[in-house]
Design a protein around this motif. Structure first.
Motif, PDB file in Angstrom:
ATOM      1  N   LYS A  22    -105.093  58.599  27.678  1.00 59.03           N
ATOM      2  CA  LYS A  22    -104.720  57.183  27.535  1.00 59.03           C
ATOM      3  C   LYS A  22    -105.730  56.290  28.236  1.00 59.03           C
ATOM      4  O   LYS A  22    -106.071  55.211  27.722  1.00 59.03           O
ATOM      5  N   GLN A  23    -106.215  56.717  29.371  1.00 62.04           N
ATOM      6  CA  GLN A  23    -107.204  55.937  30.107  1.00 62.04           C
ATOM      7  C   GLN A  23    -108.532  55.864  29.329  1.00 62.04           C
ATOM      8  O   GLN A  23    -109.166  54.823  29.260  1.00 62.04           O
ATOM      9  N   ALA A  24    -108.921  56.982  28.730  1.00 66.13           N
ATOM     10  CA  ALA A  24    -110.195  57.037  28.020  1.00 66.13           C
ATOM     11  C   ALA A  24    -110.118  56.495  26.598  1.00 66.13           C
ATOM     12  O   ALA A  24    -111.097  55.944  26.097  1.00 66.13           O
ATOM     13  N   TYR A  25    -108.969  56.657  25.962  1.00 65.39           N
ATOM     14  CA  TYR A  25    -108.803  56.279  24.559  1.00 65.39           C
ATOM     15  C   TYR A  25    -107.516  55.471  24.350  1.00 65.39           C
ATOM     16  O   TYR A  25    -106.594  55.921  23.672  1.00 65.39           O
ATOM     17  N   PRO A  26    -107.448  54.287  24.931  1.00 61.60           N
ATOM     18  CA  PRO A  26    -106.229  53.482  24.734  1.00 61.60           C
ATOM     19  C   PRO A  26    -106.127  53.017  23.276  1.00 61.60           C
ATOM     20  O   PRO A  26    -107.148  52.823  22.606  1.00 61.60           O
ATOM     21  N   ALA A  51     -99.227  57.718  22.389  1.00 64.47           N
ATOM     22  CA  ALA A  51     -99.513  57.400  23.790  1.00 64.47           C
ATOM     23  C   ALA A  51    -100.979  57.032  24.013  1.00 64.47           C
ATOM     24  O   ALA A  51    -101.314  56.375  24.982  1.00 64.47           O
ATOM     25  N   PHE A  52    -101.845  57.457  23.139  1.00 68.41           N
ATOM     26  CA  PHE A  52    -103.288  57.192  23.198  1.00 68.41           C
ATOM     27  C   PHE A  52    -103.825  57.328  21.784  1.00 68.41           C
ATOM     28  O   PHE A  52    -103.109  57.771  20.878  1.00 68.41           O
ATOM     29  N   CYS A  53    -105.068  56.931  21.589  1.00 66.97           N
ATOM     30  CA  CYS A  53    -105.650  56.948  20.244  1.00 66.97           C
ATOM     31  C   CYS A  53    -107.060  57.532  20.278  1.00 66.97           C
ATOM     32  O   CYS A  53    -108.056  56.803  20.319  1.00 66.97           O
TER      33      CYS A  53
END
Length: 64
Positions: free
Chosen positions: A57-61, A17-19
């Motif tokens: 997700k917002q910070a680390y897409p 969902a995020f990275c």
């Protein structure tokens, strides 16, 4: 307890969902989530795991 919860969600969804990069400490990821929650009090009624995923997700897409 908060950092542990964020860490659990991060371990479960990182790369999906995020990275979050491997060199980002849990304290930084927790600070990102804390700021997201402080900036969005209207969302506090939503499930905690959903809010953590959205913040990370917002910070680390993930790069496409």
């Amino acid at each position: 307890m908060f950092r542990g919860y964020v860490g659990g969600v991060q371990d479960s969804f990182n790369g999906i969902a995020f990275c979050v990069p491997a060199d980002v400490p849990l304290s930084q990821a927790s600070a990102v989530v804390r700021k997201y929650l402080a900036d969005n009090p209207q969302l506090w009624n939503e499930q905690a795991n959903v809010l953590v995923v959205r913040a990370l997700k917002q910070a680390y897409p993930c790069q496409k």
